[in-house]
Design an enzyme around this catalytic site. Structure first.
Site, PDB file in Angstrom:
ATOM      1  N   ARG A 102      30.758 -22.087  22.353  1.00 31.83           N
ATOM      2  CA  ARG A 102      30.103 -22.695  21.193  1.00 31.83           C
ATOM      3  C   ARG A 102      30.923 -22.559  19.898  1.00 31.83           C
ATOM      4  NH1 ARG A 102      25.563 -18.555  21.808  1.00 31.83           N
ATOM      5  NH2 ARG A 102      25.945 -16.986  20.231  1.00 31.83           N
ATOM      6  N   ARG A 144      39.676 -26.207  16.098  1.00 37.33           N
ATOM      7  CA  ARG A 144      40.008 -27.463  15.422  1.00 37.33           C
ATOM      8  C   ARG A 144      41.466 -27.498  15.005  1.00 37.33           C
ATOM      9  NH1 ARG A 144      35.731 -26.349  11.594  1.00 37.33           N
ATOM     10  NH2 ARG A 144      33.777 -27.055  12.512  1.00 37.33           N
ATOM     11  N   ARG A 163      20.285  -7.402  24.011  1.00 41.15           N
ATOM     12  CA  ARG A 163      21.173  -6.650  23.133  1.00 41.15           C
ATOM     13  C   ARG A 163      20.391  -6.442  21.854  1.00 41.15           C
ATOM     14  NH1 ARG A 163      25.031  -3.506  24.305  1.00 41.15           N
ATOM     15  NH2 ARG A 163      26.334  -3.930  22.482  1.00 41.15           N
ATOM     16  N   ARG A 205      30.308  -6.825  12.021  1.00 39.49           N
ATOM     17  CA  ARG A 205      30.551  -7.604  10.808  1.00 39.49           C
ATOM     18  C   ARG A 205      29.835  -6.998   9.604  1.00 39.49           C
ATOM     19  NH1 ARG A 205      27.460 -13.128  12.913  1.00 39.49           N
ATOM     20  NH2 ARG A 205      25.486 -12.137  13.373  1.00 39.49           N
ATOM     21  N   GLU A 231      26.705  -4.447  10.489  1.00 43.83           N
ATOM     22  CA  GLU A 231      25.946  -4.798  11.688  1.00 43.83           C
ATOM     23  C   GLU A 231      26.549  -4.089  12.905  1.00 43.83           C
ATOM     24  OE1 GLU A 231      24.925  -9.021  11.206  1.00 43.83           O
ATOM     25  OE2 GLU A 231      24.960  -9.084  13.393  1.00 43.83           O
ATOM     26  N   TYR A 256      18.337 -17.646  23.870  1.00 50.26           N
ATOM     27  CA  TYR A 256      18.830 -17.643  22.500  1.00 50.26           C
ATOM     28  C   TYR A 256      18.683 -19.059  21.925  1.00 50.26           C
ATOM     29  CZ  TYR A 256      21.479 -17.106  18.314  1.00 50.26           C
ATOM     30  OH  TYR A 256      21.830 -17.097  16.989  1.00 50.26           O
ATOM     31  N   ASP A 296      18.670 -21.411  18.389  1.00 50.79           N
ATOM     32  CA  ASP A 296      18.856 -21.515  16.949  1.00 50.79           C
ATOM     33  C   ASP A 296      17.553 -22.021  16.329  1.00 50.79           C
ATOM     34  OD1 ASP A 296      21.413 -20.611  16.344  1.00 50.79           O
ATOM     35  OD2 ASP A 296      22.347 -22.482  16.987  1.00 50.79           O
TER      36      ASP A 296
HETATM   37  P1  FAD Z   1      10.937 -14.194  16.231  1.00 53.79           P
HETATM   38  O1  FAD Z   1      11.529 -14.534  14.911  1.00 53.79           O
HETATM   39  O2  FAD Z   1      11.489 -13.024  16.960  1.00 53.79           O
HETATM   40  O3  FAD Z   1       9.367 -14.009  16.038  1.00 53.79           O
HETATM   41  C1  FAD Z   1       8.538 -13.380  16.973  1.00 53.79           C
HETATM   42  C2  FAD Z   1       7.477 -12.616  16.214  1.00 53.79           C
HETATM   43  O4  FAD Z   1       6.521 -12.129  17.138  1.00 53.79           O
HETATM   44  C3  FAD Z   1       8.029 -11.394  15.473  1.00 53.79           C
HETATM   45  O5  FAD Z   1       7.606 -11.418  14.134  1.00 53.79           O
HETATM   46  C4  FAD Z   1       7.432 -10.218  16.242  1.00 53.79           C
HETATM   47  O6  FAD Z   1       7.191  -9.079  15.407  1.00 53.79           O
HETATM   48  C5  FAD Z   1       6.144 -10.805  16.751  1.00 53.79           C
HETATM   49  N1  FAD Z   1       5.626 -10.151  17.947  1.00 53.79           N
HETATM   50  C6  FAD Z   1       6.292  -9.876  19.099  1.00 53.79           C
HETATM   51  N2  FAD Z   1       5.485  -9.246  19.973  1.00 53.79           N
HETATM   52  C7  FAD Z   1       4.266  -9.134  19.362  1.00 53.79           C
HETATM   53  C8  FAD Z   1       3.028  -8.563  19.763  1.00 53.79           C
HETATM   54  N3  FAD Z   1       2.874  -7.979  20.946  1.00 53.79           N
HETATM   55  N4  FAD Z   1       1.990  -8.612  18.901  1.00 53.79           N
HETATM   56  C9  FAD Z   1       2.128  -9.186  17.648  1.00 53.79           C
HETATM   57  N5  FAD Z   1       3.295  -9.733  17.232  1.00 53.79           N
HETATM   58  C10 FAD Z   1       4.350  -9.708  18.074  1.00 53.79           C
HETATM   59  N6  FAD Z   1      19.470 -19.183  14.189  1.00 53.79           N
HETATM   60  C11 FAD Z   1      20.074 -20.139  13.435  1.00 53.79           C
HETATM   61  O7  FAD Z   1      19.699 -21.313  13.511  1.00 53.79           O
HETATM   62  N7  FAD Z   1      21.090 -19.813  12.565  1.00 53.79           N
HETATM   63  C12 FAD Z   1      21.551 -18.539  12.441  1.00 53.79           C
HETATM   64  O8  FAD Z   1      22.471 -18.270  11.649  1.00 53.79           O
HETATM   65  C13 FAD Z   1      20.942 -17.512  13.236  1.00 53.79           C
HETATM   66  N8  FAD Z   1      21.360 -16.234  13.149  1.00 53.79           N
HETATM   67  C14 FAD Z   1      20.769 -15.274  13.932  1.00 53.79           C
HETATM   68  C15 FAD Z   1      21.233 -13.956  13.825  1.00 53.79           C
HETATM   69  C16 FAD Z   1      20.663 -12.959  14.618  1.00 53.79           C
HETATM   70  C17 FAD Z   1      21.156 -11.542  14.491  1.00 53.79           C
HETATM   71  C18 FAD Z   1      19.633 -13.298  15.541  1.00 53.79           C
HETATM   72  C19 FAD Z   1      19.021 -12.259  16.436  1.00 53.79           C
HETATM   73  C20 FAD Z   1      19.167 -14.590  15.622  1.00 53.79           C
HETATM   74  C21 FAD Z   1      19.725 -15.596  14.829  1.00 53.79           C
HETATM   75  N9  FAD Z   1      19.255 -16.921  14.883  1.00 53.79           N
HETATM   76  C22 FAD Z   1      19.873 -17.880  14.110  1.00 53.79           C
HETATM   77  C23 FAD Z   1      18.114 -17.306  15.738  1.00 53.79           C
HETATM   78  C24 FAD Z   1      16.758 -17.221  14.997  1.00 53.79           C
HETATM   79  O9  FAD Z   1      16.543 -15.891  14.606  1.00 53.79           O
HETATM   80  C25 FAD Z   1      15.642 -17.700  15.936  1.00 53.79           C
HETATM   81  O10 FAD Z   1      15.828 -19.047  16.269  1.00 53.79           O
HETATM   82  C26 FAD Z   1      14.226 -17.552  15.377  1.00 53.79           C
HETATM   83  O11 FAD Z   1      14.037 -16.401  14.601  1.00 53.79           O
HETATM   84  C27 FAD Z   1      13.265 -17.512  16.539  1.00 53.79           C
HETATM   85  O12 FAD Z   1      11.939 -17.507  16.094  1.00 53.79           O
HETATM   86  P2  FAD Z   1      10.792 -17.000  17.077  1.00 53.79           P
HETATM   87  O13 FAD Z   1       9.504 -17.286  16.396  1.00 53.79           O
HETATM   88  O14 FAD Z   1      11.017 -17.532  18.436  1.00 53.79           O
HETATM   89  O15 FAD Z   1      11.046 -15.423  17.238  1.00 53.79           O
HETATM   90  N1  UDP Z   2      33.413 -14.459  18.606  1.00 57.63           N
HETATM   91  C1  UDP Z   2      34.620 -13.795  18.585  1.00 57.63           C
HETATM   92  N2  UDP Z   2      35.173 -13.452  17.397  1.00 57.63           N
HETATM   93  C2  UDP Z   2      34.578 -13.729  16.209  1.00 57.63           C
HETATM   94  C3  UDP Z   2      33.347 -14.434  16.222  1.00 57.63           C
HETATM   95  C4  UDP Z   2      32.787 -14.780  17.432  1.00 57.63           C
HETATM   96  O1  UDP Z   2      35.173 -13.513  19.636  1.00 57.63           O
HETATM   97  O2  UDP Z   2      35.122 -13.365  15.151  1.00 57.63           O
HETATM   98  C5  UDP Z   2      32.824 -14.802  19.929  1.00 57.63           C
HETATM   99  C6  UDP Z   2      31.907 -13.693  20.456  1.00 57.63           C
HETATM  100  O3  UDP Z   2      32.068 -13.648  21.851  1.00 57.63           O
HETATM  101  C7  UDP Z   2      30.524 -14.190  20.112  1.00 57.63           C
HETATM  102  C8  UDP Z   2      30.700 -15.698  20.309  1.00 57.63           C
HETATM  103  O4  UDP Z   2      32.034 -15.963  19.856  1.00 57.63           O
HETATM  104  O5  UDP Z   2      29.550 -13.648  20.965  1.00 57.63           O
HETATM  105  C9  UDP Z   2      29.706 -16.552  19.563  1.00 57.63           C
HETATM  106  O6  UDP Z   2      29.835 -16.283  18.191  1.00 57.63           O
HETATM  107  P1  UDP Z   2      28.688 -16.574  17.156  1.00 57.63           P
HETATM  108  O7  UDP Z   2      29.224 -16.348  15.793  1.00 57.63           O
HETATM  109  O8  UDP Z   2      28.081 -17.885  17.488  1.00 57.63           O
HETATM  110  O9  UDP Z   2      27.688 -15.396  17.475  1.00 57.63           O
HETATM  111  P2  UDP Z   2      26.265 -15.064  16.842  1.00 57.63           P
HETATM  112  O10 UDP Z   2      26.082 -15.853  15.596  1.00 57.63           O
HETATM  113  O11 UDP Z   2      25.319 -15.416  17.934  1.00 57.63           O
HETATM  114  O12 UDP Z   2      26.319 -13.599  16.589  1.00 57.63           O
END
Ligand code: FAD
Ligand code: UDP
Length: 369
Positions: A171, A175, A248, A279, A299, A347, A349
């Site tokens: 993903r 470029r 994770r 990061r 992080e 996973y 977005d």
């Molecule tokens: P969640 O946001 O996890 O919501 C679930 C909710 O349910 C939580 O509030 C939790 O507390 C609650 N819950 C769980 N179990 C219970 C229970 N038993 N009782 C009551 N409440 C409960 N997406 C992007 O598009 N761009 C990004 O840059 C991006 N960066 C990310 C970076 C990280 C580190 C992570 C982990 C994800 C990232 N994502 C990103 C993905 C994004 O976080 C998700 O798409 C989105 O938050 C998912 O929403 P959700 O409602 O499915 O889950």
């Molecule tokens: N990745 C890497 N080096 C970097 C950034 C990303 O090797 O500096 C790889 C790594 O394997 C990562 C994947 O690219 O799991 C996807 O990166 P992304 O930034 O999409 O990860 P996320 O936002 O999910 O943490």
């Protein structure tokens, strides 16, 4: 009696609550955390919106989804362009002409960069890459793999690249233009004022109970609604009867610094294996902040154990097979819908979560006219 009990106030639960309330349904949202928003929750510290559960950049190529989310907040023109720090070297990401010309001082043009990568991968090219290492070397060759991929990926996933699936690295754009935009999507930005306001607006008109864990309040909540929308972990809903799915987890070390600008960019990846964190996020740069202080989050990636916050599903064969067993139970259970990242063990977005939630609600309203 509620029409819907929505477990979780993350993006999936909030979009469902908003759409169902709009259609005249009575919704109760229960959330185990002390705040709404799930992982997109942002909190103000020193006038800066801090992404408490990891940096979130909204990006999509779907015009309808972009317009939908813009209905809840104004988005700025932030473009994600992370920088990679490897020992005493600094590179632009994703892999593009800025990266190549800095890595190889005799490379100036796309043709020269392509020729150099071709040379770097020739020895180790694999016809059908079976793991992330083979896939990465096919894509960008040995030097970039060693400096910018191997250390970062092994820290992030806690496993050798030879044991990780190839799709993880696919993903990332590669470029042959001088373009540091991390995403290829048409629309991108950060909501001015943070993400929490979006969720708060979406939840207007629904009843919300914070600090309420569905699993603990199950008895009391039983029968209070015609249907459940569950956005927590699917294995937890079924009391881990086939065993626990793996995740994770991520640990954030957040610090307020008495300086205006710590690293000059929102995201700096540390790609060497000997730096313990993956990061550093400097939150103010998501909104071009000029506050006198700054807030940074280091992080750390960690193996998940029972009781930790689950972040990234580990979609390997073993876990996907286990998930399928839970999904079969769910398919037979007509009173509950599983949605979102934890409910579907995938996973997603944010734009995909919105789309899935809108489709879920549309199907519900059609079936229950
Ligand atoms: P969640 O946001 O996890 O919501 C679930 C909710 O349910 C939580 O509030 C939790 O507390 C609650 N819950 C769980 N179990 C219970 C229970 N038993 N009782 C009551 N409440 C409960 N997406 C992007 O598009 N761009 C990004 O840059 C991006 N960066 C990310 C970076 C990280 C580190 C992570 C982990 C994800 C990232 N994502 C990103 C993905 C994004 O976080 C998700 O798409 C989105 O938050 C998912 O929403 P959700 O409602 O499915 O889950
Ligand atoms: N990745 C890497 N080096 C970097 C950034 C990303 O090797 O500096 C790889 C790594 O394997 C990562 C994947 O690219 O799991 C996807 O990166 P992304 O930034 O999409 O990860 P996320 O936002 O999910 O943490």
């Amino acid at each position: 009696m509620y029409d819907y009990l929505i477990v979780g106030s993350g993006l999936f639960g909030a979009v469902c609550a908003h759409e169902l309330t709009k259609a005249g349904k009575k919704c109760l949202v229960v959330e185990k955390r002390p705040h709404v928003g799930g992982n997109i929750y942002t909190e103000e510290i020193e006038g800066i919106n801090v992404h408490k559960y990891g940096a979130h950049i909204f990006h999509t190529s779907q015009k309808d989804i972009w317009e939908y989310i813009n209905g809840f907040a104004e988005f700025n023109n932030y473009v994600n362009s992370p920088v990679a720090r490897y020992k005493d070297e600094c590179y632009n990401l994703p892999f593009n002409m800025n990266t190549f010309t800095k890595l190889w001082r005799d490379v100036f043009t796309p043709a020269e960069a392509e020729a150099r990568i071709e040379e770097e991968r020739r020895e180790r090219y694999t016809q059908n890459p079976q793991n992330l290492e083979e896939q990465a070397i096919n894509l960008v060759g040995e030097t970039i793999y060693n400096k910018l991929i191997k250390g970062y990926t092994e820290k992030q996933w806690g496993r050798p690249c030879t044991e990780l699936p190839p799709f993880i690295i696919k993903r990332l754009p590669v470029r042959f233009t001088f373009n540091n935009n991390y995403f290829n999507d048409r629309y991108q930005g950060i909501p001015v004022g943070g993400y929490t306001q979006i969720i708060t607006k979406m939840l207007e008109g629904a009843e919300v109970r914070l600090n309420c864990d569905f699993l603990e309040a199950r008895g009391e909540l039983a029968g209070c609604a015609k249907k459940i929308i569950f956005t927590g972990a699917i294995d937890q809903y079924y009391n881990y009867r086939f065993g626990a799915l793996q995740y994770r987890s991520v640990r954030f070390e957040t610090e307020v610094l008495d300086m205006q600008n710590y690293q000059g960019n929102a995201v700096v990846n540390y790609t060497a294996a000997d730096v313990p964190y993956t990061r550093i996020i400097e939150h103010k740069h998501f909104e071009f902040g000029t506050q006198p202080k700054t807030v940074i989050s280091r992080e750390y990636s960690a193996e998940w154990k029972m009781g930790d916050e689950p972040y990234y599903p580990v979609n390997d064969q073993k876990n996907d097979a286990l998930y399928q067993k839970y999904a079969q139970l769910a398919a037979a259970d007509k009173n509950v819908i599983f949605g979102g990242r934890l409910g579907q063990y995938k996973y997603y977005d944010m734009h995909v979560v919105i789309q899935n939630a809108l489709q879920t609600v549309a199907a519900e309203l059609k079936n229950n006219k």
